[in-house]
Scaffold this active site. Structure first.
Site, PDB file in Angstrom:
ATOM      1  N   ASP A 205      14.117  -0.448   3.044  1.00  0.00           N
ATOM      2  CA  ASP A 205      14.456  -0.467   4.294  1.00  0.00           C
ATOM      3  C   ASP A 205      15.575  -1.658   4.355  1.00  0.00           C
ATOM      4  O   ASP A 205      16.738  -1.561   4.062  1.00  0.00           O
ATOM      5  CB  ASP A 205      13.230  -0.799   5.331  1.00  0.00           C
TER       6      ASP A 205
ATOM      7  N   LYS B 233       0.970  -1.267  -0.072  1.00  0.00           N
ATOM      8  CA  LYS B 233      -0.018   0.069  -0.136  1.00  0.00           C
ATOM      9  C   LYS B 233       1.134   1.155  -0.026  1.00  0.00           C
ATOM     10  O   LYS B 233       0.444   2.283  -0.280  1.00  0.00           O
ATOM     11  CB  LYS B 233      -0.783   0.051   1.270  1.00  0.00           C
ATOM     12  N   GLY B 234       1.848   1.211   0.454  1.00  0.00           N
ATOM     13  CA  GLY B 234       3.016   2.399   0.720  1.00  0.00           C
ATOM     14  C   GLY B 234       3.153   3.352  -0.407  1.00  0.00           C
ATOM     15  O   GLY B 234       3.427   4.356  -0.324  1.00  0.00           O
TER      16      GLY B 234
ATOM     17  N   ARG C 233      -0.593   7.107   7.033  1.00  0.00           N
ATOM     18  CA  ARG C 233      -0.274   7.095   5.325  1.00  0.00           C
ATOM     19  C   ARG C 233      -0.691   8.345   4.670  1.00  0.00           C
ATOM     20  O   ARG C 233      -0.044   8.964   3.476  1.00  0.00           O
ATOM     21  CB  ARG C 233      -1.068   6.010   4.763  1.00  0.00           C
TER      22      ARG C 233
ATOM     23  N   ASP D 291       3.418   4.015   6.746  1.00  0.00           N
ATOM     24  CA  ASP D 291       2.533   3.964   8.189  1.00  0.00           C
ATOM     25  C   ASP D 291       3.180   3.496   9.032  1.00  0.00           C
ATOM     26  O   ASP D 291       4.366   2.915   9.148  1.00  0.00           O
ATOM     27  CB  ASP D 291       1.486   3.156   7.749  1.00  0.00           C
TER      28      ASP D 291
END
Length: 183
Positions: free
Chosen positions: A107, A47-48, A169, A163
């Protein structure tokens, strides 16, 4: 939502919405030059990447095909679970296509390392990565994005698609989440 709306939840603001839009436009210009004359498919990682993908796509001055994948290596906390799962697969056949994965952050690199290998195995002509943020100190898997907006410290950041437990978000800026929120 702006940073001032959740100021007690943030340590600081790393990038404002205006800075983010400028960086995405700059990245889109370079991508267009690099893929001139090529049929490009951009794949957003849900979703990011929703905010990044939407704003980057609007910065292009050419046609691009768009699709989405949902893959997850995060649970509900602040650390990677170490397991990648496909939640939503592509709708478009990528065989012989130039694919550019759009993500909001690299990340650990686990998800994108796995995803690039998977898409290459499906017969893509090329697979590259564009990410708004990268945490070089957090990398655990080799990932070499072609386009990077900014390198950031290994802090927990939220906003602009990023998020914490599905919150933040819709924060227009990107900021460092205060430890008292997730401790």
């Amino acid at each position: 939502m702006r940073a001032e709306d959740v100021k007690d939840d943030l340590v600081n603001v790393l990038f404002t919405e205006e800075q983010i839009h400028g960086k995405l436009a700059e990245m889109a210009k370079q991508i267009e030059a690099d893929y001139e004359g090529k049929d490009l498919l951009i794949v957003g990682v849900l979703k990011g990447a929703a905010m990044v993908m939407a704003d980057m796509a609007r910065s292009f001055t050419r046609h691009v095909d768009m699709d989405w994948m949902a893959v997850a290596s995060y649970g509900s906390g602040t650390k990677s679970s170490g397991v990648v799962r496909i939640i939503k697969d592509l709708d478009i056949d990528i065989h012989g296509r130039h694919v550019l994965i759009i993500d909001e952050i690299i990340d650990t690199g686990l998800t994108l390392s796995w995803l690039t290998s998977s898409l290459r195995a499906r017969g893509a002509e090329s697979v590259e990565i564009a990410t708004l943020l990268r945490k070089p100190d957090a990398l655990q898997m080799p990932v070499d994005p072609k386009y990077v907006g900014w390198d950031i410290p290994n802090d927990f950041v939220v906003g602009y698609g990023l998020d914490y437990r599905e919150k933040y978000r819709n924060l227009r800026d990107i900021g460092t989440l205060a430890p008292h929120i997730y401790s």
